[in-house]
Design a protein around this motif. Structure first.
Motif, PDB file in Angstrom:
ATOM      1  N   VAL A 154      64.124  98.200  34.976  1.00 33.02           N
ATOM      2  CA  VAL A 154      63.555  98.160  33.672  1.00 33.02           C
ATOM      3  C   VAL A 154      62.192  97.885  34.592  1.00 33.02           C
ATOM      4  O   VAL A 154      61.673  97.752  33.380  1.00 33.02           O
ATOM      5  N   GLU A 155      61.873  96.482  34.916  1.00 32.30           N
ATOM      6  CA  GLU A 155      60.487  96.487  35.598  1.00 32.30           C
ATOM      7  C   GLU A 155      59.723  97.780  35.675  1.00 32.30           C
ATOM      8  O   GLU A 155      58.385  97.515  34.493  1.00 32.30           O
ATOM      9  N   THR A 183      65.928  96.081  27.973  1.00 34.83           N
ATOM     10  CA  THR A 183      65.724  94.054  27.935  1.00 34.83           C
ATOM     11  C   THR A 183      64.355  94.150  26.527  1.00 34.83           C
ATOM     12  O   THR A 183      64.065  95.531  26.222  1.00 34.83           O
ATOM     13  N   ASP A 184      65.010  93.374  26.290  1.00 36.11           N
ATOM     14  CA  ASP A 184      63.702  92.870  24.940  1.00 36.11           C
ATOM     15  C   ASP A 184      63.052  93.019  24.760  1.00 36.11           C
ATOM     16  O   ASP A 184      61.646  93.554  24.044  1.00 36.11           O
ATOM     17  N   ILE A 190      57.860  98.845  22.941  1.00 36.39           N
ATOM     18  CA  ILE A 190      58.000 100.847  22.753  1.00 36.39           C
ATOM     19  C   ILE A 190      58.165 100.583  20.883  1.00 36.39           C
ATOM     20  O   ILE A 190      57.305 100.919  20.344  1.00 36.39           O
ATOM     21  N   ALA A 191      58.687  99.037  20.605  1.00 36.64           N
ATOM     22  CA  ALA A 191      58.047  98.939  19.206  1.00 36.64           C
ATOM     23  C   ALA A 191      56.502  98.539  18.717  1.00 36.64           C
ATOM     24  O   ALA A 191      56.640  99.052  17.567  1.00 36.64           O
ATOM     25  N   GLU A 192      55.981  98.479  19.491  1.00 34.13           N
ATOM     26  CA  GLU A 192      54.676  98.665  18.802  1.00 34.13           C
ATOM     27  C   GLU A 192      53.845  99.785  19.121  1.00 34.13           C
ATOM     28  O   GLU A 192      52.706 100.084  17.867  1.00 34.13           O
ATOM     29  N   ASN A 199      65.108  99.037  19.008  1.00 29.80           N
ATOM     30  CA  ASN A 199      65.983  97.851  18.650  1.00 29.80           C
ATOM     31  C   ASN A 199      66.967  98.126  18.343  1.00 29.80           C
ATOM     32  O   ASN A 199      68.440  97.269  18.719  1.00 29.80           O
ATOM     33  N   LYS A 200      67.928  99.039  18.028  1.00 33.93           N
ATOM     34  CA  LYS A 200      69.292  98.980  17.931  1.00 33.93           C
ATOM     35  C   LYS A 200      69.394 100.443  18.560  1.00 33.93           C
ATOM     36  O   LYS A 200      70.746 101.191  18.908  1.00 33.93           O
TER      37      LYS A 200
END
Length: 252
Positions: A154-155, A183-184, A190-192, A199-200
């Motif tokens: 994920v990095e 990860t969170d 991505i939310a930004e 998130n779901k």
């Protein structure tokens, strides 16, 4: 005797002249029709096009005899909207089409402003999250990336997202599994970009998204379908998702 013959032959000669006149008239009319036939769509357009309303292809081919091959090709292209959209996008926007992968057999595809920028044929689509980063001003592709969220790291995804600059568009499509190793921190990045569903996102969910760095609020371009074996179309995978739209161009 001579008078009798003359009287008998007189009407016959006149009839022959009349027949010859009719034949000549028919030949003139036929010649005129042959001359006018190529211009029938100009003289009687409503009749001509009524004969060719069975399909769009028929209407296009109706123009073929009256334009050069290059012009006809251009005329046909004008009828095709970018990325398969049903209507042309307004000036100042970019057309796009995003498809998630179908099960683990058909990879995702992203079309932007009339060009395929991510697909299996371009060899830049694979399992996980498939991302395209685009200049919001010019519409030019900056880079693409594919990140395996089942056995990848994920990095690399986090570094890719952190490198996204302001005034860029980001288009994302899942394939197979795009959530197991996320990860969170990655979800927050991505939310930004304007995502409300990241998130779901869970194991083998299908998800397509178009947002941007510096966007205010949530992007209206997002679709998500959960992996549910009871309702899945492909047993262990939900059905393919497709999303089209017109993304506003960034103006100075």
């Amino acid at each position: 005797m001579d008078m009798t013959l003359y009287l008998r032959r007189g009407p016959t000669t006149l009839r022959k002249k009349r027949k010859f006149g009719k034949l000549l008239l028919l030949l003139i009319v036929a010649a005129g029709l042959m001359v006018l036939f190529p211009f029938r769509n100009i003289i009687y357009p409503e009749i001509y096009f009524d004969m060719n309303t069975s399909s769009q292809r028929s209407k296009e081919m109706a123009f073929a005899p009256f334009v050069s091959p290059s012009n006809y090709h251009q005329a046909s292209e004008k009828r095709q909207h970018k990325c398969g959209l049903p209507k042309s996008c307004p000036i100042g926007t970019f057309a796009f089409n995003i498809r998630s992968g179908a099960a683990n057999a058909i990879p995702p595809k992203i079309c932007f402003n009339g060009q395929i920028i991510l697909s299996s044929s371009l060899k830049n689509a694979d399992d996980g999250l498939n991302i395209a980063v685009i200049n919001a001003r010019t519409g030019e592709l900056i880079r693409t990336g594919t990140f395996n969220m089942w056995h990848g790291e994920v990095e690399s995804l986090i570094q890719f997202l952190k490198a996204v600059e302001k005034d860029t568009l980001v288009l994302i499509a899942t394939y197979d599994d795009g959530a197991t190793k996320i990860t969170d921190e990655a979800r927050g990045l991505i939310a930004e970009l304007g995502s409300a569903s990241i998130n779901k996102l869970k194991f083998r969910d299908n998800w397509v998204f178009a947002g941007g760095k510096g966007i205010s609020g949530r992007s209206p371009f997002e679709k998500h379908i959960a992996n549910n074996r009871t309702n899945n179309k492909y047993d262990n995978w939900p059905e393919l998702l497709e999303m089209t739209g017109c993304f506003p161009q960034k103006m100075d």
